[in-house]
Design a protein around this motif. Sequence first.
Motif, PDB file in Angstrom:
ATOM      1  N   GLU A   1      10.067  -1.820  11.165  1.00 24.17           N
ATOM      2  CA  GLU A   1      10.019  -3.413  10.345  1.00 24.17           C
ATOM      3  C   GLU A   1       9.822  -4.326  11.372  1.00 24.17           C
ATOM      4  O   GLU A   1      10.309  -4.318  12.560  1.00 24.17           O
ATOM      5  N   GLN A   2       8.946  -5.345  11.342  1.00 21.77           N
ATOM      6  CA  GLN A   2       8.714  -6.359  12.487  1.00 21.77           C
ATOM      7  C   GLN A   2       8.804  -7.692  11.424  1.00 21.77           C
ATOM      8  O   GLN A   2       8.474  -7.987  10.493  1.00 21.77           O
ATOM      9  N   PHE A   3       9.505  -8.549  12.106  1.00 22.88           N
ATOM     10  CA  PHE A   3      10.153  -9.819  11.790  1.00 22.88           C
ATOM     11  C   PHE A   3      10.237 -10.878  12.819  1.00 22.88           C
ATOM     12  O   PHE A   3      10.898 -10.554  13.633  1.00 22.88           O
ATOM     13  N   GLU A   4       9.448 -11.955  12.911  1.00 24.01           N
ATOM     14  CA  GLU A   4       9.589 -13.032  13.725  1.00 24.01           C
ATOM     15  C   GLU A   4       9.500 -12.499  15.341  1.00 24.01           C
ATOM     16  O   GLU A   4      10.507 -12.750  16.223  1.00 24.01           O
ATOM     17  N   GLY A   5       8.614 -11.477  15.524  1.00 25.78           N
ATOM     18  CA  GLY A   5       8.217 -10.947  16.853  1.00 25.78           C
ATOM     19  C   GLY A   5       8.999  -9.638  17.304  1.00 25.78           C
ATOM     20  O   GLY A   5       9.124  -9.435  18.106  1.00 25.78           O
ATOM     21  N   GLN A   6      10.177  -9.590  16.370  1.00 23.21           N
ATOM     22  CA  GLN A   6      11.023  -8.402  16.750  1.00 23.21           C
ATOM     23  C   GLN A   6      10.720  -7.136  15.711  1.00 23.21           C
ATOM     24  O   GLN A   6      10.385  -7.371  14.755  1.00 23.21           O
TER      25      GLN A   6
ATOM     26  N   TYR B   1       3.374   7.552   2.594  1.00 25.65           N
ATOM     27  CA  TYR B   1       3.309   6.476   3.661  1.00 25.65           C
ATOM     28  C   TYR B   1       3.514   5.037   2.874  1.00 25.65           C
ATOM     29  O   TYR B   1       2.662   4.939   1.630  1.00 25.65           O
ATOM     30  N   ASN B   2       3.907   4.177   3.216  1.00 22.22           N
ATOM     31  CA  ASN B   2       4.092   2.678   2.313  1.00 22.22           C
ATOM     32  C   ASN B   2       4.019   1.603   3.549  1.00 22.22           C
ATOM     33  O   ASN B   2       4.556   1.615   4.589  1.00 22.22           O
ATOM     34  N   TYR B   3       3.419   0.539   3.205  1.00 25.00           N
ATOM     35  CA  TYR B   3       3.162  -0.590   3.729  1.00 25.00           C
ATOM     36  C   TYR B   3       3.579  -1.782   2.943  1.00 25.00           C
ATOM     37  O   TYR B   3       3.016  -1.786   1.916  1.00 25.00           O
ATOM     38  N   ILE B   4       4.447  -2.787   3.231  1.00 22.84           N
ATOM     39  CA  ILE B   4       4.683  -3.894   2.864  1.00 22.84           C
ATOM     40  C   ILE B   4       4.467  -4.994   3.553  1.00 22.84           C
ATOM     41  O   ILE B   4       5.416  -4.874   4.781  1.00 22.84           O
ATOM     42  N   GLY B   5       3.637  -5.971   3.591  1.00 22.24           N
ATOM     43  CA  GLY B   5       3.624  -7.041   4.667  1.00 22.24           C
ATOM     44  C   GLY B   5       2.907  -8.263   4.198  1.00 22.24           C
ATOM     45  O   GLY B   5       2.380  -8.298   3.248  1.00 22.24           O
TER      46      GLY B   5
ATOM     47  N   VAL C   1       0.943  -1.195  -0.077  1.00 18.61           N
ATOM     48  CA  VAL C   1       0.173  -0.043   0.087  1.00 18.61           C
ATOM     49  C   VAL C   1       0.844   1.361  -0.061  1.00 18.61           C
ATOM     50  O   VAL C   1       1.944   1.199   0.591  1.00 18.61           O
ATOM     51  N   ASN C   2       0.608   2.215  -0.783  1.00 19.45           N
ATOM     52  CA  ASN C   2       1.377   3.419  -0.833  1.00 19.45           C
ATOM     53  C   ASN C   2       0.242   4.494  -0.942  1.00 19.45           C
ATOM     54  O   ASN C   2      -0.740   4.476  -1.809  1.00 19.45           O
ATOM     55  N   VAL C   3       0.355   5.671   0.026  1.00 18.37           N
ATOM     56  CA  VAL C   3      -0.404   6.888  -0.026  1.00 18.37           C
ATOM     57  C   VAL C   3       0.627   7.929   0.067  1.00 18.37           C
ATOM     58  O   VAL C   3       1.455   8.069   0.647  1.00 18.37           O
TER      59      VAL C   3
ATOM     60  N   THR D   1       6.743   2.666   6.056  1.00 17.47           N
ATOM     61  CA  THR D   1       7.612   3.897   6.104  1.00 17.47           C
ATOM     62  C   THR D   1       6.737   5.124   6.160  1.00 17.47           C
ATOM     63  O   THR D   1       5.629   5.001   5.707  1.00 17.47           O
ATOM     64  N   PHE D   2       6.997   6.142   6.886  1.00 19.33           N
ATOM     65  CA  PHE D   2       6.277   7.432   6.874  1.00 19.33           C
ATOM     66  C   PHE D   2       7.141   8.491   6.887  1.00 19.33           C
ATOM     67  O   PHE D   2       8.218   8.485   7.246  1.00 19.33           O
ATOM     68  N   GLY D   3       6.959   9.503   5.988  1.00 20.60           N
ATOM     69  CA  GLY D   3       7.740  10.626   5.943  1.00 20.60           C
ATOM     70  C   GLY D   3       7.114  12.023   5.500  1.00 20.60           C
ATOM     71  O   GLY D   3       6.497  12.018   4.679  1.00 20.60           O
TER      72      GLY D   3
END
Length: 181
Positions: A123-128, A83-87, A61-63, A95-97
């Motif tokens: 960034e979220q990966f394996e609970g981190q 704003y960008n979302y990849i998941g 998603v990109n706005v 990202t937000f800027g």
Amino acid sequence: MKIKICLLSLGIFLSINAVSQDDDYGVPSAESKPKKEKSEFAERLFFGGGLGLAFGDYLVVNVNPQVGYRLKDWLGAGVGVDYNYIGNSIYKFQTFGPTLFTRAKAWEKVLGQVELTQVFVSEQFEGQTYKYNFPACLAGIGYQEGDEDGGFFIMLLYDVIQDPKSPFVYPVFRAGFSIGF
């Protein structure tokens, strides 16, 4: 040094004064009817940005809304957010800027743009969760189809700062719409 060059470029574009002349010096003609007119400030505003959505192994998603002011018929400056979302179920990247930009028409349909932004990343990966930010100064060229009533643009931008924290692959390809520029 790269940040100083980017800020200097942005400052030069923004320092140009907007001047307007009224040929009839405000004297209404006999044929004109009184009507409510927009202020000159409102007439010089332009709006635009881009939206993106993709499905597959990842949701993308990109706005990217923007608002600007035409300093001259060929030159504008403004602000925006990106704003960008990849998941997916395992990995999430956001990202937000906030952005400051200057856009100039080199020819009727050819645009140049300099954009300064501070990108905040989560960034979220394996609970981190990892959070960081970095500056970016995108400069490039584009093509605009349409007129002041509306149209679309495509741009090819390059980050002159190239911060090592940046996860982006350059050049950046951007497409969107514009009303009023």
